[in-house]
Design a protein around this motif. Structure first.
Motif, PDB file in Angstrom:
ATOM      1  N   LEU A  52       0.839  -1.205   0.000  1.00 20.59           N
ATOM      2  CA  LEU A  52       0.000   0.000   0.000  1.00 20.59           C
ATOM      3  C   LEU A  52       0.873   1.253   0.000  1.00 20.59           C
ATOM      4  O   LEU A  52       0.612   2.206  -0.749  1.00 20.59           O
ATOM      5  CB  LEU A  52      -0.910  -0.012   1.235  1.00 20.59           C
ATOM      6  N   PHE A  53       1.915   1.262   0.815  1.00 25.83           N
ATOM      7  CA  PHE A  53       2.803   2.423   0.861  1.00 25.83           C
ATOM      8  C   PHE A  53       3.522   2.611  -0.474  1.00 25.83           C
ATOM      9  O   PHE A  53       3.654   3.740  -0.963  1.00 25.83           O
ATOM     10  CB  PHE A  53       3.817   2.274   1.996  1.00 25.83           C
ATOM     11  N   TYR A  54       3.983   1.518  -1.054  1.00 25.58           N
ATOM     12  CA  TYR A  54       4.663   1.608  -2.354  1.00 25.58           C
ATOM     13  C   TYR A  54       3.729   2.234  -3.398  1.00 25.58           C
ATOM     14  O   TYR A  54       4.127   3.141  -4.137  1.00 25.58           O
ATOM     15  CB  TYR A  54       5.124   0.223  -2.815  1.00 25.58           C
ATOM     16  N   ALA A  55       2.486   1.768  -3.433  1.00 23.13           N
ATOM     17  CA  ALA A  55       1.525   2.281  -4.409  1.00 23.13           C
ATOM     18  C   ALA A  55       1.137   3.735  -4.130  1.00 23.13           C
ATOM     19  O   ALA A  55       0.706   4.455  -5.040  1.00 23.13           O
ATOM     20  CB  ALA A  55       0.274   1.402  -4.412  1.00 23.13           C
ATOM     21  N   SER A  56       1.308   4.163  -2.878  1.00 21.91           N
ATOM     22  CA  SER A  56       0.909   5.524  -2.481  1.00 21.91           C
ATOM     23  C   SER A  56       2.030   6.539  -2.636  1.00 21.91           C
ATOM     24  O   SER A  56       1.792   7.743  -2.478  1.00 21.91           O
ATOM     25  CB  SER A  56       0.429   5.524  -1.026  1.00 21.91           C
ATOM     26  N   LEU A  57       3.249   6.083  -2.915  1.00 25.48           N
ATOM     27  CA  LEU A  57       4.399   6.984  -3.024  1.00 25.48           C
ATOM     28  C   LEU A  57       4.597   7.462  -4.454  1.00 25.48           C
ATOM     29  O   LEU A  57       4.506   6.681  -5.406  1.00 25.48           O
ATOM     30  CB  LEU A  57       5.679   6.275  -2.580  1.00 25.48           C
ATOM     31  N   ALA A  58       4.885   8.746  -4.596  1.00 28.12           N
ATOM     32  CA  ALA A  58       5.333   9.272  -5.886  1.00 28.12           C
ATOM     33  C   ALA A  58       6.726   8.733  -6.174  1.00 28.12           C
ATOM     34  O   ALA A  58       7.470   8.357  -5.258  1.00 28.12           O
ATOM     35  CB  ALA A  58       5.367  10.801  -5.839  1.00 28.12           C
ATOM     36  N   LEU A  59       7.088   8.680  -7.442  1.00 25.25           N
ATOM     37  CA  LEU A  59       8.435   8.282  -7.806  1.00 25.25           C
ATOM     38  C   LEU A  59       9.439   9.222  -7.137  1.00 25.25           C
ATOM     39  O   LEU A  59       9.266  10.449  -7.168  1.00 25.25           O
ATOM     40  CB  LEU A  59       8.606   8.326  -9.324  1.00 25.25           C
ATOM     41  N   PHE A  60      10.461   8.666  -6.514  1.00 22.55           N
ATOM     42  CA  PHE A  60      11.495   9.358  -5.754  1.00 22.55           C
ATOM     43  C   PHE A  60      10.985   9.917  -4.424  1.00 22.55           C
ATOM     44  O   PHE A  60      11.667  10.708  -3.775  1.00 22.55           O
ATOM     45  CB  PHE A  60      12.160  10.469  -6.580  1.00 22.55           C
ATOM     46  N   GLY A  61       9.787   9.478  -4.029  1.00 21.89           N
ATOM     47  CA  GLY A  61       9.291   9.811  -2.699  1.00 21.89           C
ATOM     48  C   GLY A  61       9.950   8.942  -1.643  1.00 21.89           C
ATOM     49  O   GLY A  61      10.618   7.944  -1.944  1.00 21.89           O
TER      50      GLY A  61
END
Length: 270
Positions: free
Chosen positions: A228-237
């Motif tokens: 869930l966190f991976y899917a919620s992060l912008a690239l380079f977040g």
């Protein structure tokens, strides 16, 4: 009475059936300890606990506070915040808009700590911070931005250890026995309920913090929440976990790079 693992399973089923909350992914050992603590606090036995969860108005929220662990303080682990200020915030400054998610935010101390850091670096006006927790009671307290004045000495000591160069007292007003966080630091903050077990992605973030929450989940739920966190992060977040938590078990090579092994801070790279 001693709490058995059979009691834990019974309570998981009851809470799911009566309140629609699935605790099935929580560590059984952790739940067993928390249930024992609840029985001691309220001086009741397991049978009365079950009855209260079904029939006593408001008891479920009290139960939830204890089960979901709400230990928190402002600038807890000052070295972590120092790392954020020195290594992460300068990178966040390159984004035109910054969205931050503090998952499992409890009564808001971490959210307001992040707001102060971002304000101090001149980034707060283009930042929006979401603080979420499963428990509505702690969310309502977080919205008020009111801290116990007795705790502010500890919080101030923490803040000084971040090498901030100023005083925490610049960011709140003391009123009687309370410290009220300045409105300027609350205007770009939204607190709401969110269940990491069952709720999904609701935004794209440059920074997600979820410190010392995953340790209370079993391996399957940990894997689900990390996804869930991976899917919620912008690239380079950036994803910030607690000192006892790591992405190592989740086979995410090529998706994150380690920023700080000490503080378990990662950057999404793919």
């Amino acid at each position: 009475m001693a709490v058995s693992f059979g009691n834990v399973e019974e309570l998981i089923a009851l809470v799911n059936n009566v309140h629609g909350l699935d605790l099935g992914g929580y560590s059984r050992a952790s739940l067993k300890r928390r249930i024992s603590r609840i029985l001691a606090i309220y001086q009741i036995d397991f049978t009365v606990l079950k009855d209260n969860l079904v029939n006593a108005p408001g008891f479920f929220n009290k139960f939830l506070v204890e089960v979901t662990v709400t230990v928190t303080e402002m600038f807890r682990d000052p070295a972590y915040y120092k790392t954020l200020r020195e290594d992460i915030i300068p990178y966040l400054a390159t984004f035109p808009h910054i969205k931050v998610w503090s998952a499992g935010c409890s009564t808001g101390e971490e959210v307001y700590s992040l707001a102060i850091l971002l304000h101090k670096e001149g980034l707060y006006n283009r930042t929006f911070i979401y603080g979420t927790d499963i428990n509505m009671d702690v969310i309502e307290r977080a919205k008020q931005g009111i801290m116990d004045l007795k705790k502010m000495k500890t919080y101030s000591d923490n803040y000084l250890q971040t090498a901030s160069g100023d005083s925490l007292s610049e960011y709140y007003t003391a009123k009687y026995d309370a410290a009220v966080i300045h409105h300027e630091l609350r205007k770009n903050v939204l607190f709401s309920t969110h269940n990491l077990v069952s709720d999904g992605v609701f935004n794209e973030f440059q920074l997600i913090t979820c410190r010392n929450v995953l340790i209370y989940f079993n391996a399957d739920l940990q894997r689900k929440v990390v996804g869930l966190f991976y899917a919620s992060l912008a690239l380079f977040g950036f994803l910030c976990l607690g000192a006892k938590e790591t992405l190592a078990p989740y086979n995410l090579e090529g998706k994150f790079r380690m920023i700080s092994k000490t503080h378990n801070i990662y950057q999404k790279i793919a």
